[in-house]
Design an enzyme around this catalytic site. Structure first.
Site, PDB file in Angstrom:
ATOM      1  N   ASN A 108      -1.079  23.911   4.913  1.00  0.00           N
ATOM      2  CA  ASN A 108      -1.004  22.672   4.131  1.00  0.00           C
ATOM      3  C   ASN A 108      -0.688  22.926   2.662  1.00  0.00           C
ATOM      4  OD1 ASN A 108      -3.421  23.773   3.268  1.00  0.00           O
ATOM      5  ND2 ASN A 108      -4.588  21.865   3.454  1.00  0.00           N
ATOM      6  N   ASP A 115      -9.603  27.551   5.215  1.00  0.00           N
ATOM      7  CA  ASP A 115      -8.661  28.587   5.652  1.00  0.00           C
ATOM      8  C   ASP A 115      -9.441  29.851   6.018  1.00  0.00           C
ATOM      9  OD1 ASP A 115      -6.009  27.344   5.257  1.00  0.00           O
ATOM     10  OD2 ASP A 115      -6.642  27.236   3.163  1.00  0.00           O
ATOM     11  N   ARG A 293       1.274   8.285  -8.218  1.00  0.00           N
ATOM     12  CA  ARG A 293       2.300   7.476  -7.550  1.00  0.00           C
ATOM     13  C   ARG A 293       2.508   6.119  -8.213  1.00  0.00           C
ATOM     14  NH1 ARG A 293       0.608   3.484  -3.946  1.00  0.00           N
ATOM     15  NH2 ARG A 293      -1.643   3.363  -3.537  1.00  0.00           N
ATOM     16  N   ASP A 301      -8.734  -0.083 -14.312  1.00  0.00           N
ATOM     17  CA  ASP A 301      -8.479   1.359 -14.284  1.00  0.00           C
ATOM     18  C   ASP A 301      -8.248   1.880 -15.704  1.00  0.00           C
ATOM     19  OD1 ASP A 301      -7.624   2.174 -11.157  1.00  0.00           O
ATOM     20  OD2 ASP A 301      -7.300   0.076 -11.674  1.00  0.00           O
ATOM     21  N   ASN A 337      -3.725  -7.931 -12.998  1.00  0.00           N
ATOM     22  CA  ASN A 337      -4.082  -6.896 -12.023  1.00  0.00           C
ATOM     23  C   ASN A 337      -3.193  -5.681 -12.275  1.00  0.00           C
ATOM     24  OD1 ASN A 337      -4.586  -6.984  -8.414  1.00  0.00           O
ATOM     25  ND2 ASN A 337      -4.320  -5.237  -9.728  1.00  0.00           N
ATOM     26  N   ARG A 346      -3.036 -13.235 -10.991  1.00  0.00           N
ATOM     27  CA  ARG A 346      -4.235 -12.455 -10.672  1.00  0.00           C
ATOM     28  C   ARG A 346      -4.622 -11.531 -11.820  1.00  0.00           C
ATOM     29  NH1 ARG A 346      -3.419  -8.582  -5.830  1.00  0.00           N
ATOM     30  NH2 ARG A 346      -2.605 -10.514  -4.922  1.00  0.00           N
ATOM     31  N   ASP A 467     -11.519  -3.916  -3.663  1.00  0.00           N
ATOM     32  CA  ASP A 467     -10.869  -4.150  -2.385  1.00  0.00           C
ATOM     33  C   ASP A 467     -10.853  -2.837  -1.577  1.00  0.00           C
ATOM     34  OD1 ASP A 467      -9.261  -3.456  -4.633  1.00  0.00           O
ATOM     35  OD2 ASP A 467      -7.441  -3.802  -3.509  1.00  0.00           O
ATOM     36  N   GLU A 671      -9.412   9.915  -5.798  1.00  0.00           N
ATOM     37  CA  GLU A 671      -9.753   8.557  -6.241  1.00  0.00           C
ATOM     38  C   GLU A 671     -11.212   8.210  -6.014  1.00  0.00           C
ATOM     39  OE1 GLU A 671      -8.020   4.055  -5.312  1.00  0.00           O
ATOM     40  OE2 GLU A 671      -7.985   5.588  -3.747  1.00  0.00           O
TER      41      GLU A 671
END
Length: 744
Positions: A108, A115, A293, A301, A337, A346, A467, A671
């Site tokens: 990975n 490992d 991303r 945040d 948001n 929102r 959420d 996160e």
């Protein structure tokens, strides 16, 4: 003295700091500084590695062996001095390939405790030109080696001289260093013509013609002119520049924008392009995104990230985000948001006043600091009146506020297929295909009150920032929550205190920040805001406080009953100062034990969440998950009421969990965490997965609010705790040790 301290102390003025950021360590500065190093005499020679003098010979940071790059049998008198910090001479590509082949047994591109390789690799030392070998052992050092080689490869390096200090660095120092020197920069974005094709591209654009598109508010004509010019100068971008309506952002208007979704313009600043000619242009005011991303400015945040930015002396970047928030309130009516067209109706949890005050404390000696604070508070006052104290969010009966975002149809940022299980029965009922029904429902061609109710609450959950959670599912829009009303109480007390102490108890409201019910000569005073705070506290005590259980709950304004879901948001009342000392004591004695687990605070209790299974899966804001915002707000609230020991204990548990995962799993920072798992807390089984865990070789930016919680938490724990964290000592072990030594 730690190895890190020793390495720093022995460094000469001509050596590169072994703990420099990657762009310095593997960039041009590295080549220039290390080229001063001297090679050693050889008795017999053969070609093998570049010598230290060769390290400046490559192009673009890549090191190429010269014709005289030699290594062989050495005279003993020329062995390296062992008392100096060890350095390795490493061929990047071959070592990286060998390292992964030996140690990355699950393929990975990470080296972790899962490992089962030999966990040892021999590296040649730099003073011996690679002749003498030294073993690098253990998961932590080998994963650090993988990270360093990956970074060196990013900078085009073929060979490197690598300080051992970068491999065995104290993990607390390493993670703190990465956050400060690398992660924040990697999470920083601007919106302007230089990067518009990247930031405007939307992976959530489900239309047939996805293209970069930016919406400009009517009050920013200079931006429309700027982006129109960018579109002409860069036709290959295919940028679509659109005006927003000046007639208000109704749900129907926002729904129609979904056919052409786009990014919303943020604040821009003027800068000098050419010092000789004085030519000027516009560029975007920077902001920090939650994770790698993302390209949008997210509301709460950003506040959480600002706590870490201020701890890392990046007040400039935190201030820039407040400027962007003020722009949003002035032109879009609220802190959004995020700045996408489908979020125009929102908002998210409001933290602007606290954020601005913290920044002001850092910059108050600078010119314009008071004007900055005034502008932020004017924006907050407008948002308070027009968003949180206006229908539909205000409940007139209780005087409390709710998350209750307006909207029409299926949330556009989510593919309709996400709701297949919900929508298919209605499609069959209306004798339509799934796609036909979604179109008809979104455009109000069919009416389904039950679906309207479902999506009302769904939008409210998203506005809450929580959420998703069983605490809020199918009921959020009806709840006067303790978290939102604590934040608004903080707004009221912050505004009252600031008007009184900094603005002479009179704050004039200019036209751009007035709401419809304000006078043209509107003046705000502290007394008005003091009364608002007292009224809200009385309502919170009446509807949200539970004396028997010693904690705060949410209140259903429709059913007119308190909801008995136990949530860590109960501690937001301490952060905001709404709790009395007696209530705070009850929270610490009765509520805190319900939420405190191995890794700090869990979002909600297992009992409140209920049984989960195939038909009732985990929700990410419920037990057993813990989030950085809940930790930081609780730590701050506890310290506010004098519970320093509890704040230190909870901080330590969270920091230990993050550090241990960082050490054992190739530098991972994610996160959210399963705060009940001791071995692999970053492995989260919930509907949205876990941002920050899927990387190759090296974690490049962490996650915004976890980065912040780490550097913020390190300001809370004491010196003994910091040292124990560096050795990955569990909290219980630390307490036993310090108790025996009399150091606790």
């Amino acid at each position: 003295m730690s190895a890190t301290d020793t390495a720093r102390r022995r460094r000469s003025s001509t050596e590169l700091d072994p703990f420099s950021a990657a762009h310095i360590y593997y960039g041009e500065a590295d080549i220039k500084l290390r080229s001063h190093g001297r090679t050693r005499a050889l008795s017999t020679v053969r070609e093998r590695f570049p010598t230290l003098r060769d390290l400046g010979a490559g192009k673009s940071g890549a090191l190429e062996p010269s014709e005289t790059s030699l290594s062989s049998t050495r005279r003993g008198s020329h062995d390296e001095n062992t008392f100096l910090p060890r350095k390795f001479l490493i061929p990047v590509e071959s070592t990286l390939k060998s390292l992964l082949a030996r140690e990355d047994t699950d393929n990975n591109m990470q080296i972790t405790i899962e490992d089962y390789g030999p966990k040892v690799m021999s590296l040649g030392t730099a003073p011996s030109n690679g002749f003498n070998k030294f073993d690098v052992r253990g998961t932590y050092m080998l994963s650090n080696l993988l990270q360093e080689l990956t970074l060196a490869q990013d900078y085009g390096r073929k060979h490197i001289v690598l300080d051992e200090a970068r491999l065995n660095e104290n993990p607390v120092s390493r993670l703190s260093r990465l956050i400060k020197s690398t992660f924040w920069d990697r999470l920083t974005r601007r919106i302007d013509g230089a990067v518009i094709e990247v930031v405007a591209a939307d992976p959530k654009d489900w239309t047939d013609d996805p293209r970069p598109r930016i919406y400009i508010p009517q009050g920013a004509p200079e931006q429309y002119e700027y982006y129109t010019r960018v579109a002409k100068e860069r036709p290959e971008v295919n940028l679509d520049v659109q005006w927003l309506s000046d007639g208000g952002f109704t749900p129907d208007y926002v729904r129609d924008l979904n056919n052409k979704p786009g990014i919303l313009a943020l604040a821009m600043e003027e800068f000098v392009v050419n010092a000789e000619t004085g030519e000027k242009d516009l560029r975007g005011v920077p902001f920090v995104v939650p994770g790698g991303r993302f390209n949008e400015l997210y509301a709460w945040d950003s506040y959480m990230s600002s706590l870490g930015l201020l701890a890392n002396d990046r007040a400039d970047l935190a201030k820039a985000m407040v400027l962007n928030f003020c722009f949003c309130i002035e032109h879009y009516g609220k802190i959004l948001n995020a700045n996408r067209s489908y979020y125009l109706c929102r908002s998210q949890p409001p933290f602007l006043t606290d954020m601005a005050l913290r920044i002001y404390e850092k910059i108050k000696h600078e010119p314009g600091a008071t004007d900055f604070l005034r502008n932020a508070f004017l924006a907050a006052i407008k948002e308070y009146h027009s968003v949180w104290m206006a229908e539909p969010r205000l409940d007139p009966l209780t005087g409390l506020s709710r998350y209750r975002a307006q909207g029409t149809g299926v949330p556009p940022e989510t593919e309709a297929s996400h709701f297949t299980h919900l929508l298919e029965p209605y499609a069959k009922k209306n004798k339509m295909t799934f796609e036909e029904f979604v179109h008809a429902y979104n455009n109000q061609l069919v009416h389904e009150p039950e679906l309207d109710e479902y999506f009302l609450h769904d939008r409210a959950v998203r506005e809450s920032g929580h959420d998703t959670s069983y605490r809020l599912e199918r009921v959020c829009a009806d709840l006067a929550t303790i978290d939102l009303n604590s934040l608004l109480y903080k707004y009221e007390t912050d505004i009252a205190r600031t008007i009184r102490s900094l603005f002479g108890d009179k704050l004039a409201i200019p036209a751009e920040f007035r709401t419809s019910n304000m006078k043209s000569d509107q003046i705000e005073t502290s007394a008005t805001w003091d009364r608002r705070a007292k009224r809200r506290k009385a309502a919170i005590d009446r509807y949200l406080w539970n004396e028997e259980k010693g904690m705060y709950f949410d209140y259903n304004t429709v059913k007119k009953e308190q909801i008995q879901y136990e949530s860590a948001t109960t501690f937001w009342a301490m952060w905001a100062g709404v709790a009395t000392p007696r209530q705070a004591a009850l929270l610490v004695n009765r509520a805190l034990p319900k939420f405190e687990v191995f890794g700090g605070l869990v979002s909600g209790t297992e009992e409140s969440r209920g049984v989960t299974g195939i038909d009732r899966p985990n929700r990410q804001w419920d037990y057993p998950f813990g989030w950085a915002p809940q930790q930081m707000l609780a730590w701050t609230g506890l310290m506010r009421y004098g519970y320093q020991e509890e704040a230190e204990r909870l901080s330590y548990k969270w920091l230990y969990m993050v550090t241990k995962a960082f050490v054992d799993f190739n530098g991972v920072v994610v996160e959210k965490y399963d705060v009940t798992r001791q071995m692999d807390p970053h492995k989260v089984e919930a509907e949205y997965g876990n941002q920050g865990s899927d990387f190759k070789g090296v974690a490049r930016e962490g996650f915004g609010w976890v980065n912040a919680s780490y550097v913020y938490g390190l300001q809370i724990v004491n010196a003994h705790m910091k040292r124990a964290l560096g050795t990955c000592t569990p909290y219980d072990t630390f307490m036993k040790a310090t108790g025996i030594d009399g150091l606790s």
